[in-house]
Design a protein around this motif. Sequence first.
Motif, short mmCIF file in Angstrom:
data_model
loop_
_atom_site.label_atom_id
_atom_site.label_comp_id
_atom_site.label_asym_id
_atom_site.label_seq_id
_atom_site.Cartn_x
_atom_site.Cartn_y
_atom_site.Cartn_z
N PHE A 1 40.61 9.53 75.95
CA PHE A 1 41.52 10.09 75.17
C PHE A 1 43.24 10.55 75.26
CE2 PHE A 1 43.35 12.56 71.22
CZ PHE A 1 43.20 11.87 70.53
N ALA B 1 45.74 7.90 76.63
CA ALA B 1 45.79 7.11 75.90
C ALA B 1 46.79 8.19 75.05
CB ALA B 1 44.97 7.03 75.42
N VAL B 2 46.84 8.71 74.01
CA VAL B 2 47.83 9.37 72.90
C VAL B 2 48.69 9.78 73.42
CG1 VAL B 2 45.86 9.33 71.39
CG2 VAL B 2 46.73 11.44 72.65
N SER C 1 50.95 3.68 76.88
CA SER C 1 49.95 3.11 75.69
C SER C 1 49.91 2.56 74.50
CB SER C 1 49.53 4.27 75.83
OG SER C 1 48.32 4.09 74.80
N ASP D 1 48.55 3.10 72.31
CA ASP D 1 47.37 4.29 71.62
C ASP D 1 48.13 5.58 71.89
OD1 ASP D 1 45.38 3.27 70.86
OD2 ASP D 1 44.05 3.57 73.17
N ILE E 1 43.93 14.20 64.29
CA ILE E 1 43.84 12.47 65.35
C ILE E 1 42.46 13.61 65.77
CG2 ILE E 1 46.10 11.61 65.48
CD1 ILE E 1 46.01 12.11 67.67
N HIS F 1 45.83 6.55 63.44
CA HIS F 1 46.70 6.43 65.02
C HIS F 1 44.87 6.70 65.90
CE1 HIS F 1 50.43 7.16 64.92
NE2 HIS F 1 49.88 8.48 64.17
N ARG F 2 45.07 5.97 66.57
CA ARG F 2 43.94 6.74 67.72
C ARG F 2 43.17 8.45 67.69
NH1 ARG F 2 42.25 5.30 74.35
NH2 ARG F 2 40.72 6.49 74.40
N THR F 3 41.87 8.38 67.39
CA THR F 3 41.37 9.63 67.22
C THR F 3 40.43 9.89 68.12
OG1 THR F 3 39.68 8.11 65.13
CG2 THR F 3 42.06 9.39 64.57
N LEU F 4 39.98 11.26 68.20
CA LEU F 4 38.21 11.85 68.92
C LEU F 4 37.73 12.88 68.02
CD1 LEU F 4 37.14 12.41 71.60
CD2 LEU F 4 38.53 14.19 71.82
N TRP G 1 31.15 8.41 67.69
CA TRP G 1 32.04 9.36 68.46
C TRP G 1 31.29 10.86 69.32
CZ3 TRP G 1 31.68 11.84 62.37
CH2 TRP G 1 32.07 11.38 61.65
#
Lengths: 302, 302
Positions: free
Chosen positions: A29, A32-33, A38, A40, A224, A245-248, A285
Amino acid sequence: MSSGDRQSASGGSLLSWRESPAKRAIMDFLTAVTDRDSGDFVPEFDRIAVFDNDGTLWTEQPMYAQLAFALDRAAELGHPTSLEQLRAGGMAGVVELVKLTHSGITTSEFAAASRRWLASARHPRFGRPYPAMIYQPMLELLDLLARNGFSCWIFSGGGTDFMRAWAGEVYGLPPHRVIGSVGATEFRTGPDGPELVKDEAIRVINDGPQKPGSIHTHVGQRPIVAAGNTDGDLPMLQWTAASPHRTLQLVVDHTDADREYAYDRDPILGSGTQELHSIAAENRWTVIDMAADWVVVYPPLP
Amino acid sequence: MSSGDRQSASGGSLLSWRESPAKRAIMDFLTAVTDRDSGDFVPEFDRIAVFDNDGTLWTEQPMYAQLAFALDRAAELGHPTSLEQLRAGGMAGVVELVKLTHSGITTSEFAAASRRWLASARHPRFGRPYPAMIYQPMLELLDLLARNGFSCWIFSGGGTDFMRAWAGEVYGLPPHRVIGSVGATEFRTGPDGPELVKDEAIRVINDGPQKPGSIHTHVGQRPIVAAGNTDGDLPMLQWTAASPHRTLQLVVDHTDADREYAYDRDPILGSGTQELHSIAAENRWTVIDMAADWVVVYPPLP
């Protein structure tokens, strides 16, 4: 931490994390962010991470540290209450105890009383000062996020004033990023000048569906990254997951009866974890299995 | 701004300030608290500045911009109300209007509605878009403070959500430093996922003695600079003045009927300025005489 464990760690400074799917999910993650090339990529402005505190960043068993503080303070004030009485009284009993021990005192006096207690109180099982009951792996995660341009915030059910007496320093966060439940205060001019007196009215109980509301009020941006450990954290994780957005999403699972505790229901107030785990599984998750994923639980004592 | 005025400016970038006692007080204060060899040095961590918004950072006459927005929105929703009706209704009328126009809508929809209105509405006397009704000299002050390591925050009686639709960008502040009155929100899962719905309950009216309380909750540190323009800002200025550090209190005095407005009572809600000015004089706080101290009032239009 054994040197063998140390050797197997990679990816920045998550030295207390084993090479497991949880650590890989975090590192993937972050890569990527923060990578401009990327798809993401997320600009620093939007790199907001929110953490529950009790049971997510530090130990909440056999009872929340703040309740241990409140019980000691109640005894000091001439109103001794036992843990059994507290358990029997449920939420209403906790509210009564908080009113008794957290009001009729200025914010400066309360901060001083909290600090005095934190300096002398010890965890009943591990004998450590409470601020040393934080999870070393989560401390490393907070640090890694900060070094990657994230603003980390705490959104806890605990009291803001109690947390700020220790959490900012221990976690490396400015006080405005340590947010919890809040009582009303009265502004008045005392003998030493203007002061804020904590009164009995509880204004915000920062749990469950209130957490996204508090995030909206205090941050004003959608996070995020979100981390929690009970159903009371679920709305915060869902709110975060719905970011464009991409999240975690991180779920701390208490599986470690030897080094910490193994349980699926938080103490005293009894918030469960079943719904959280069911939705975490459905949405893939990241569940952190404390026994399997962490090399150590607590930081070394000085 | 004439080149003559520009020439007379000195001390950083307060180009729209005349060489007056107000500017000197600001520059002397900044020099003292940022100089490591000064007895008044303040570490960056404690350099917190708090500003009222309406009448302190932008024009609040002939009525708060947010009320103009609310009146337009009420008409759109089929409940036209006139300014006269609003004046006659006092605070209760304002609360009714806010409930009608600021609830039953998600936070994202509300932000979009605020932005749509801000893009088209014009100030009735000056014909400017409302975000261009900010005071250029105060914008320069915010910028100078930021360049000197200050965190600037807004603590306004206006609504947090309405302000964040424009103020962050215009003043160069992240949303978490724009704080106002707050309504309750309900977290729910709508057709597009989780959302926060603004409901009718007003949780915090951020004025008067509530301002120090909100500063405590949102910042958790005592400011060393505070600026306001009515008695509703007095507790915030007193709270700041009682810091153990050297502090600066700024009082904006509306003396400029030609370029802005001359008045001593704020519109609609009628908060006065008499107590503020009396305590400012007693404590030798810095009063900014808009007509005398400012070269220009508003920023150039693009």
